[in-house]
Design a protein around this motif. Structure first.
Motif, PDB file in Angstrom:
ATOM      1  N   ALA A  27       0.828  -1.204   0.000  1.00 20.51           N
ATOM      2  CA  ALA A  27       0.000   0.000   0.000  1.00 20.51           C
ATOM      3  C   ALA A  27       0.863   1.254   0.000  1.00 20.51           C
ATOM      4  N   ALA A  28       2.004   1.215   0.679  1.00 21.62           N
ATOM      5  CA  ALA A  28       2.874   2.394   0.730  1.00 21.62           C
ATOM      6  C   ALA A  28       3.388   2.761  -0.662  1.00 21.62           C
ATOM      7  N   VAL A  29       3.683   1.735  -1.479  1.00 22.42           N
ATOM      8  CA  VAL A  29       4.173   2.000  -2.838  1.00 22.42           C
ATOM      9  C   VAL A  29       3.079   2.649  -3.680  1.00 22.42           C
ATOM     10  N   VAL A  30       1.857   2.109  -3.596  1.00 19.85           N
ATOM     11  CA  VAL A  30       0.739   2.681  -4.353  1.00 19.85           C
ATOM     12  C   VAL A  30       0.464   4.106  -3.888  1.00 19.85           C
ATOM     13  N   ASP A  31       0.531   4.336  -2.571  1.00 16.50           N
ATOM     14  CA  ASP A  31       0.306   5.684  -2.048  1.00 16.50           C
ATOM     15  C   ASP A  31       1.361   6.650  -2.564  1.00 16.50           C
ATOM     16  N   ALA A  32       2.617   6.192  -2.642  1.00 20.79           N
ATOM     17  CA  ALA A  32       3.693   7.056  -3.131  1.00 20.79           C
ATOM     18  C   ALA A  32       3.489   7.400  -4.605  1.00 20.79           C
ATOM     19  N   LEU A  33       3.123   6.403  -5.404  1.00 23.97           N
ATOM     20  CA  LEU A  33       2.859   6.660  -6.820  1.00 23.97           C
ATOM     21  C   LEU A  33       1.652   7.577  -6.979  1.00 23.97           C
ATOM     22  N   GLU A  39       0.930  15.152  -8.026  1.00 24.96           N
ATOM     23  CA  GLU A  39       1.850  16.291  -8.113  1.00 24.96           C
ATOM     24  C   GLU A  39       2.057  16.703  -9.565  1.00 24.96           C
ATOM     25  N   VAL A  40       2.267  15.720 -10.459  1.00 20.51           N
ATOM     26  CA  VAL A  40       2.473  16.019 -11.879  1.00 20.51           C
ATOM     27  C   VAL A  40       1.194  16.557 -12.512  1.00 20.51           C
ATOM     28  N   VAL A  41       0.042  15.983 -12.129  1.00 19.90           N
ATOM     29  CA  VAL A  41      -1.240  16.449 -12.660  1.00 19.90           C
ATOM     30  C   VAL A  41      -1.452  17.915 -12.328  1.00 19.90           C
ATOM     31  N   ARG A  42      -1.154  18.286 -11.076  1.00 18.55           N
ATOM     32  CA  ARG A  42      -1.304  19.697 -10.691  1.00 18.55           C
ATOM     33  C   ARG A  42      -0.307  20.568 -11.433  1.00 18.55           C
ATOM     34  N   ALA A  43       0.915  20.106 -11.574  1.00 15.56           N
ATOM     35  CA  ALA A  43       1.948  20.909 -12.235  1.00 15.56           C
ATOM     36  C   ALA A  43       1.613  21.141 -13.702  1.00 15.56           C
ATOM     37  N   GLN A  44       1.020  20.138 -14.367  1.00 15.86           N
ATOM     38  CA  GLN A  44       0.699  20.263 -15.794  1.00 15.86           C
ATOM     39  C   GLN A  44      -0.681  20.859 -16.045  1.00 15.86           C
ATOM     40  N   GLY A  45      -1.421  21.097 -14.971  1.00 17.68           N
ATOM     41  CA  GLY A  45      -2.747  21.699 -15.128  1.00 17.68           C
ATOM     42  C   GLY A  45      -3.758  20.773 -15.783  1.00 17.68           C
ATOM     43  N   VAL A  46      -3.609  19.475 -15.577  1.00 17.68           N
ATOM     44  CA  VAL A  46      -4.517  18.494 -16.170  1.00 17.68           C
ATOM     45  C   VAL A  46      -5.787  18.380 -15.329  1.00 17.68           C
ATOM     46  N   ASP A  47      -6.940  18.363 -16.002  1.00 15.97           N
ATOM     47  CA  ASP A  47      -8.207  18.113 -15.313  1.00 15.97           C
ATOM     48  C   ASP A  47      -8.431  16.609 -15.288  1.00 15.97           C
ATOM     49  N   PRO A  48      -8.256  15.954 -14.145  1.00 18.55           N
ATOM     50  CA  PRO A  48      -8.323  14.482 -14.110  1.00 18.55           C
ATOM     51  C   PRO A  48      -9.683  13.928 -14.483  1.00 18.55           C
ATOM     52  N   ALA A  54      -4.622  11.479 -20.145  1.00 21.03           N
ATOM     53  CA  ALA A  54      -3.411  12.156 -19.685  1.00 21.03           C
ATOM     54  C   ALA A  54      -2.997  11.631 -18.310  1.00 21.03           C
ATOM     55  N   VAL A  55      -3.972  11.389 -17.437  1.00 19.14           N
ATOM     56  CA  VAL A  55      -3.662  10.838 -16.113  1.00 19.14           C
ATOM     57  C   VAL A  55      -3.054   9.450 -16.249  1.00 19.14           C
ATOM     58  N   ARG A  56      -3.596   8.645 -17.138  1.00 17.63           N
ATOM     59  CA  ARG A  56      -3.050   7.291 -17.340  1.00 17.63           C
ATOM     60  C   ARG A  56      -1.611   7.367 -17.863  1.00 17.63           C
ATOM     61  N   ARG A  57      -1.348   8.284 -18.770  1.00 20.22           N
ATOM     62  CA  ARG A  57       0.017   8.441 -19.298  1.00 20.22           C
ATOM     63  C   ARG A  57       0.979   8.830 -18.181  1.00 20.22           C
TER      64      ARG A  57
END
Length: 433
Positions: A27-33, A39-48, A54-57
């Motif tokens: 679970a810790a690994v999944v939580d880290a990912l 973090e990347v989604v927010r940085a790239q301004g992606v609407d999940p 884009a989220v899957r990529r």
């Protein structure tokens, strides 16, 4: 509470597995990912919610980076990267633990009675899943689902009907109204039939009945679809609407967008709840009135429940073809309910006016049901000739299910002249076979 405890608390229901196991990764690994992807989604301004690809990529890139790092021994290698990516995408862009159920085409409906009791419906049957949630997870899921719909849920508005991005219908009742825990229900939009011929293939009706209903819609007869909960009323309404000629202008009114049928000239409207100030509500009755100002050739009401029935009747009685659905146990009870609901519109509305108006406005009633095997069927199709005797509307049975089969009776539909104007030989259709 263990899964065994949950099963024992629901006798008669079998527990079924849900979702892909993610036991391959701690679970810790999944939580880290999960944190890295967010973090990347927010940085790239992606609407999940709008850009799942884009989220899957991003999740796949994060999984590859993790595997590359695992070669150094700094982290453990992912045994099943595909399952981990699916879990992370469901958390970030989907609806977490419920996403596998939402993606499962065999699941028709999902409901949560409490975090340890998540049920699904498959083929009309109820099943208790082995999915165990927490109260925080359910609260977070409801908040994320409502965020996409623009609707709200709070103490002043403890009920909500909303539409999810994939067309599924969400209904939530807040704790306090329900005892112990907020009740969540998701009715999935599962497209099994897009036309009346599809219902024939599903053995819901006979080819002759489908040909007659198609002719009735083309001729502009007013059709009332009745049945119990989950009997397939909306699906039937979609299939009937698909038979409307392309040259007609269709305006529909619903509590939540559920109708989906191909038509080149169609305006769909849904209700709106009041805002925080208690203003801005748009009820179904207002939509029915508004629809009449939009030059419709056909008007469709997703479901009549209250005083909007009066406005619909007035529209149908003025010569405007239309269709709607209604909860009822039989075709005759549907007509009785159509005579009762308009009385809610005001004290000046009397049964002496409503009963003959219903008799003159409704032409065909299609009653649906679910058999013992969970299969949705057309139980009867009746015509309404417009006659009233002792405040009882007379009906002409056209098709009746007997011994498990939908059979043609000797009744004749009303408004034969409407079929003739359209060039339809309704006598030939009803005599066929």
């Amino acid at each position: 509470m263990s899964i065994a405890d949950a099963r024992s608390r629901a006798p008669g229901h079998r527990a079924v597995p849900t979702g892909a196991p993610v036991a391959a990764a701690p679970a810790a690994v999944v939580d880290a990912l999960d944190a890295r992807v967010r973090e990347v989604v927010r940085a790239q301004g992606v609407d999940p919610q709008r850009d799942v690809a884009a989220v899957r990529r991003i999740a796949e890139d994060a999984a590859r980076e993790h595997d590359d790092l695992s070669m150094t021994g700094a982290v453990a290698k992912l045994v099943d990267p595909v399952a981990v990516v699916a879990e992370v995408v469901a958390r970030v862009a989907g609806f977490g633990p419920l996403q596998p159920l939402l993606d499962d085409p065999s699941v028709e409906e999902i409901w949560i009675n409490d975090p340890s009791r998540v049920f699904v419906a498959r083929n009309g049957r109820h099943e208790l899943t082995n999915l165990m949630l927490t109260q925080a997870q359910v609260a977070d899921l409801v908040e994320r689902m409502l965020k996409t719909s623009g609707r709200r849920l709070d103490v002043s508005s403890p009920f909500v009907d909303a539409m999810l991005p994939d067309g599924h219908r969400l209904h939530v009742v807040l704790e306090g109204i329900t005892r112990g825990f907020t009740a969540v229900n998701i009715r999935k939009f599962v497209l099994k039939a897009a036309g009346l011929n599809d219902l024939v293939e599903l053995r819901s009706m006979t080819p002759q009945a489908a040909a007659f209903l198609t002719a009735a819609v083309r001729a502009g007869l007013n059709v009332l679809v009745a049945g119990g909960t989950q009997a397939g009323k909306t699906t039937m309404l979609n299939c009937l609407a698909a038979a409307i000629p392309g040259g007609d202008r269709v305006v529909s009114a619903e509590e939540v967008f559920e109708l989906r049928f191909p038509h080149p000239d169609w305006v769909a409207m849904q209700t709106r709840q009041a805002g925080l100030e208690g203003t801005g509500e748009v009820p179904l009755r207002a939509l029915v009135k508004e629809a009449l100002r939009m030059r419709p050739s056909r008007v469709i009401v997703g479901e009549v429940r209250s005083e909007e029935c009066l406005d619909l009747l007035l529209a149908l009685n003025s010569g405007l073809p239309g269709m709607c659905t209604l909860h009822a146990n039989s075709a005759r009870e549907a007509l009785v309910k159509m005579c009762t609901l308009p009385l809610l519109a005001g004290e000046n509305v009397s049964a002496k006016f409503v009963v003959p108006t219903v008799a003159a406005s409704v032409d065909i009633v299609v009653h649906l049901g679910i058999d013992a095997g969970g299969v949705r069927r057309v139980n009867e199709i009746v015509g309404v000739p417009g006659r009233v005797e002792n405040d009882v509307i007379e009906v002409e049975p056209l098709f009746v299910r007997q011994s498990g089969e939908l059979r043609r009776t000797h009744g004749m539909p009303p408004r034969i002249e409407a079929f003739e104007r359209t060039g339809i030989d309704v006598h030939g259709i009803l005599q066929a076979g």
